[in-house]
Design an enzyme around this catalytic site. Structure first.
Site, PDB file in Angstrom:
ATOM      1  N   THR A   1      18.700  38.681  71.054  1.00 51.43           N
ATOM      2  CA  THR A   1      17.661  37.646  70.932  1.00 51.43           C
ATOM      3  C   THR A   1      16.263  38.239  70.928  1.00 51.43           C
ATOM      4  O   THR A   1      15.448  37.967  70.040  1.00 51.43           O
ATOM      5  CB  THR A   1      17.799  36.629  72.074  1.00 51.43           C
ATOM      6  OG1 THR A   1      19.097  36.027  72.014  1.00 51.43           O
ATOM      7  CG2 THR A   1      16.745  35.545  71.955  1.00 51.43           C
TER       8      THR A   1
ATOM      9  N   LYS B   1      12.253  40.324  89.690  1.00 54.49           N
ATOM     10  CA  LYS B   1      10.882  40.186  89.197  1.00 54.49           C
ATOM     11  C   LYS B   1       9.872  40.210  90.335  1.00 54.49           C
ATOM     12  O   LYS B   1       8.809  40.839  90.232  1.00 54.49           O
ATOM     13  CB  LYS B   1      10.767  38.886  88.392  1.00 54.49           C
ATOM     14  CG  LYS B   1      11.665  38.853  87.162  1.00 54.49           C
ATOM     15  CD  LYS B   1      11.767  37.452  86.573  1.00 54.49           C
ATOM     16  CE  LYS B   1      12.738  37.413  85.402  1.00 54.49           C
ATOM     17  NZ  LYS B   1      12.940  36.034  84.900  1.00 54.49           N
TER      18      LYS B   1
END
Length: 435
Positions: free
Chosen positions: A13, A205
């Site tokens: 993607t 993250k």
């Protein structure tokens, strides 16, 4: 000038989005970078897919190591993901003097210290804007835009899957399991959504952001991680009634004794901007001592948003390709010899406010017993909500919001409250942040 040659590892993607945006905005990107940026080699196990995306004029291979060792390649873009082969390829690329651009937050959160040290020794860059919050340029903001500030704390909605689920649970009053199935049907959640719904993706993250904000090594193993799988629709409803919304937040906060690094469902006052980030969108709120609060909002995933961050890194690396390593922005914002070993605090030492939901027998003295236990642990009540029992019911819910207190004291209090014969079942505990 001679084009910069890029080797792409993985053409799914994001890789496809990178091709599309590079081609569409080729002239603009060249004007910004000072020279053309061209993907000249692609490695992917699915060569048919690679051919359909890359077309002709690009070397296609299923041997990724042939790309990272190719002397014609200047920058390697790693979009494979995971901890295994991706780590080998990144380290091999660095060993061969290649700059690296990656979207792999898991790899950097777990092995970042080793990778950054290898890159520094070799004099190459590892850029990873796409690893956190998709197209939102939060890494650049923390590393460069806020470099005058002593960062005090940051809090982020940094996983679109969980934010979509929580938004749907709130809007439609549906249970978690039902909304998860809908998220999978719509493509917001993977077939195996464990990393998202258990908070692991957000913790990867948050770990990277904390390291850049505070100048500490990446320490994913020290992060406290709690997902949304146990969250009930009733808690979302009660939070609304009290003027709060529940979001899965990644939080990093500077304390005198160390750093808090945690991911968990969190009550936020509904009037705050970050509380109104809905659906699959991401947002990061950063508090600096000079600038105050700054909010970064946008799409946290998807082909072109993430490709935007990948290409921004390619432009940065291209600009600095010939610069002395000492003149480049350090990987973790602070000079490598200035990274400090400030401890990450265990969750028991975290100080915040709390939401407690108790299921109790409706009889005199119950509330007095509970408030006495809280007082014994120096826990002060900020607000309380008590419902009348439903007709024919002998039990009801009591909702308590506390002032700031230490998590360890809350643990002790909950254990004592659950031992009362008037309290049925486990106490639901959520953390609350007045961001």
């Amino acid at each position: 000038m001679k084009p910069i040659n890029v080797g792409l590892l993985g053409i799914g993607t994001v890789g496809g989005g990178t091709f599309t945006v590079l081609k569409r905005n080729e002239e603009e990107i060249t004007r910004r970078a000072g020279r053309p940026i061209r993907i000249t080699a692609v490695a992917d196990k699915n060569l048919e897919l690679a051919k359909s995306v890359a077309g002709s004029g690009v070397r296609l291979t299923d041997d990724a190591f042939s790309v990272v060792t190719d002397p014609e390649i200047d920058i390697v873009v790693e979009l494979i993901g995971g901890y295994g082969i991706a780590k080998e390829l990144v380290l091999k690329a660095i060993e061969n003097g290649k700059h690296v651009v990656t979207a792999n937050k898991a790899l950097l959160a777990v092995h970042g210290n080793e990778i950054f040290a290898a890159a520094q020794k070799k004099g190459v860059m590892v850029a990873f804007e796409a690893a956190v919050a998709g197209g939102i340029p939060i890494i650049k903001a923390l590393r460069e835009g806020l470099s005058a500030n002593r960062i005090q704390w940051l809090a982020g909605i940094i996983n679109g899957t969980t934010n979509f689920i929580l938004s749907e649970m709130r809007d439609k009053g549906l249970p978690f399991a039902e909304v998860l199935k809908e998220a999978q049907r719509l493509g917001y959640a993977e077939a195996d959504p464990t990393f998202d719904i258990e908070g692991v993706d957000a913790a990867h993250k948050a770990t990277l952001m904390a390291s850049i904000a505070f100048g500490v090594p990446v320490q994913f193993d020290k992060a406290y991680v709690e997902g949304i799988t146990k969250l009930e629709a009733a808690d979302i409803k009660y939070a609304e009634q009290l003027g709060y919304r529940i979001k899965l937040l990644g939080i990093a906060r500077r304390r005198p004794q160390g750093i808090e690094l945690r991911v968990h469902p969190t009550l936020i006052p509904e009037k705050r901007l970050i509380a109104n980030v809905e659906g699959a969108m991401n947002a990061v709120l950063v508090q600096g001592d000079a600038v105050g609060a700054t909010l970064y909002y946008g799409k946290g995933a998807g082909a072109e948003p993430t490709a935007s961050a990948v290409i921004a890194d390619l432009v940065d690396v291209t600009r600095l390709h010939t610069a002395d390593p000492e003149h480049r922005v350090p990987h973790l914002a602070f000079q490598p010899d200035q990274i400090t070993d400030v401890p990450v605090l265990p969750i028991e030492e975290v100080e915040t406010s709390y939401y407690l939901r108790l299921r109790v027998v409706d009889r005199p003295g119950v509330l007095a017993d509970i408030t006495r236990i809280l007082a014994d642990q120096s826990i002060s009540i900020d607000a309380m909500l008590q419902r009348e029992p439903e007709e024919g019911e002998s039990q009801t819910d009591i909702i308590i919001l506390t002032h700031l207190t230490i998590e360890g004291n809350v643990d002790t209090a909950i254990a004592k409250i659950e031992s009362l014969d008037s309290v049925t079942g486990q106490v639901t505990r959520l953390r609350l942040e007045n961001l």
